[in-house]
Design a protein around this motif. Structure first.
Motif, PDB file in Angstrom:
ATOM      1  N   ARG A 252      34.393  32.315  13.034  1.00 43.28           N
ATOM      2  CA  ARG A 252      34.448  31.534  11.803  1.00 43.28           C
ATOM      3  C   ARG A 252      33.504  32.134  10.760  1.00 43.28           C
ATOM      4  NH1 ARG A 252      35.124  26.052   9.998  1.00 43.28           N
ATOM      5  NH2 ARG A 252      33.354  25.273   8.788  1.00 43.28           N
ATOM      6  N   VAL A 253      34.002  32.240   9.527  1.00 41.33           N
ATOM      7  CA  VAL A 253      33.199  32.718   8.398  1.00 41.33           C
ATOM      8  C   VAL A 253      33.231  31.644   7.322  1.00 41.33           C
ATOM      9  CG1 VAL A 253      32.877  34.525   6.665  1.00 41.33           C
ATOM     10  CG2 VAL A 253      33.830  35.115   8.909  1.00 41.33           C
TER      11      VAL A 253
ATOM     12  N   SER B 152      39.293  31.954   3.960  1.00 42.11           N
ATOM     13  CA  SER B 152      40.673  32.179   4.394  1.00 42.11           C
ATOM     14  C   SER B 152      41.409  33.134   3.467  1.00 42.11           C
ATOM     15  CB  SER B 152      41.432  30.845   4.463  1.00 42.11           C
ATOM     16  OG  SER B 152      41.405  30.191   3.210  1.00 42.11           O
ATOM     17  N   GLY B 153      40.705  33.681   2.480  1.00 39.76           N
ATOM     18  CA  GLY B 153      41.276  34.618   1.524  1.00 39.76           C
ATOM     19  C   GLY B 153      40.162  35.136   0.641  1.00 39.76           C
ATOM     20  N   PRO B 154      40.480  35.962  -0.370  1.00 36.21           N
ATOM     21  CA  PRO B 154      39.440  36.522  -1.242  1.00 36.21           C
ATOM     22  C   PRO B 154      38.535  35.445  -1.832  1.00 36.21           C
ATOM     23  CG  PRO B 154      41.538  37.605  -1.651  1.00 36.21           C
ATOM     24  CD  PRO B 154      41.827  36.471  -0.709  1.00 36.21           C
TER      25      PRO B 154
ATOM     26  N   THR C 191      33.905  38.591   2.407  1.00 36.75           N
ATOM     27  CA  THR C 191      34.545  38.448   1.096  1.00 36.75           C
ATOM     28  C   THR C 191      35.997  38.012   1.209  1.00 36.75           C
ATOM     29  OG1 THR C 191      34.999  40.837   1.117  1.00 36.75           O
ATOM     30  CG2 THR C 191      33.060  40.078  -0.086  1.00 36.75           C
ATOM     31  N   GLY C 192      36.511  37.891   2.435  1.00 36.74           N
ATOM     32  CA  GLY C 192      37.876  37.415   2.627  1.00 36.74           C
ATOM     33  C   GLY C 192      38.942  38.466   2.405  1.00 36.74           C
ATOM     34  N   LEU C 193      38.545  39.735   2.341  1.00 35.28           N
ATOM     35  CA  LEU C 193      39.540  40.793   2.163  1.00 35.28           C
ATOM     36  C   LEU C 193      40.338  41.012   3.446  1.00 35.28           C
ATOM     37  CD1 LEU C 193      37.472  43.380   0.083  1.00 35.28           C
ATOM     38  CD2 LEU C 193      39.083  41.653  -0.745  1.00 35.28           C
ATOM     39  N   TRP C 194      39.706  40.759   4.603  1.00 42.13           N
ATOM     40  CA  TRP C 194      40.384  40.840   5.886  1.00 42.13           C
ATOM     41  C   TRP C 194      40.115  39.553   6.661  1.00 42.13           C
ATOM     42  CZ3 TRP C 194      38.266  46.304   7.502  1.00 42.13           C
ATOM     43  CH2 TRP C 194      38.932  47.289   6.765  1.00 42.13           C
TER      44      TRP C 194
END
Length: 276
Positions: A65-66, A74-76, A56-59
């Motif tokens: 790679r996601v 790279s973010g939420p 979910t990009g929280l961390w």
């Protein structure tokens, strides 16, 4: 050629606390198709919730790679809806206003909310009715039971029609009867809307009842070590969970997790304790 995965995790590692910190995930791989319902199970502390936060990009991941919907995370992730073990409803807002909260934050709904509020409110009321909360729109969270709050939390995660629904132990704090009721509610909502769902759970019966596919994680540092297609016909009924083939699947998953625990970092400590 099959379409690319909607969610893809490639060789992802996550370490907390710097170079000497805890390695929660190591070279983890995961692929989830668009519209698929996947459950993730594994020993306590194996990194299931960490995996959710990375998708979910929280961390940010330490390595690897996601991607979600073909875009690097790279973010939420705006197209994701989330629900957790605790409903985290705002106590000063009515249930209807709690459900509509994402519409005040997520684009393009944020821009449209003022001029189309009636339409959005109608959708929120329809969603609440679908999960059995018609008539409770103007109540406050403290006036509802834990199970009713979790239903409202699920509606809040769905109100902006997310393409990706991330569920981290959403029913873990509820009694078994309320939990089973909500399994049926979630199955109905998923069949109607078909978002891509990743569910983290310790409940193997829950995983087998809800998912198209169950992934088993190793002990920390976590990675996917086994997966099992769930071929039971939908809609599934609670009585199906007592069928021999269903029970066999649950025991198979339990065996995978037991083996993962024995191979995990705590195995040596348990062995030493047994010797003493």
């Amino acid at each position: 050629m099959p379409p690319p995965p909607f969610v893809q995790v490639e060789q992802v590692s996550m370490r907390y606390g710097g170079l000497e910190g805890t390695l929660a995930l190591q070279a983890a791989d995961l692929a989830v198709a668009r519209g698929e319902f996947v459950a993730v199970v594994g020993p306590s502390g194996c990194g299931k919730s960490t995996l959710m936060r990375l998708v979910t990009g929280l961390w940010p991941a330490t390595a690897g790679r996601v991607t979600v919907d073909g875009r690097p995370v790279s973010g939420p992730v705006a197209i994701a809806g989330m629900a957790f073990q605790n409903p985290t409803l705002l106590p000063w807002r009515s249930i209807l206003d709690n459900v509509m909260l994402p519409l005040e934050v997520v684009e393009p709904h944020r821009r449209q909310l003022r001029r189309e509020r009636a339409r959005y409110e109608a959708e929120a009321r329809e969603l609440l009715a679908q999960v059995g909360l018609a008539g409770f729109e103007q109540k406050y969270p403290w006036q509802l039971s834990g199970g009713m709050q979790q239903r409202a939390s699920l509606c809040r995660a769905l109100i902006h029609r997310p393409a990706l629904l991330m569920l981290d132990e959403p029913f873990g704090a509820l009694d078994i009867f309320t939990r089973e009721d909500l399994w049926a509610v979630l199955q109905e909502v998923w069949m109607a809307r078909r978002p891509t769902v990743i569910l983290v759970t310790h409940d193997l019966r829950e995983a087998a009842y809800l998912a198209d596919r169950v992934l088993v994680m190793s002990a920390r540092p976590g990675r996917i070590i086994a997966e099992r297609e769930v071929g039971f016909q939908r809609p599934r009924r609670l009585e199906d969970t007592y069928a021999p083939e269903f029970q066999a699947l649950v025991h198979e998953l339990r065996d995978h997790i037991a083996a993962a625990r024995e191979e995990g970092p705590d195995a040596a400590r348990r062995e030493a304790a047994d010797v003493r």
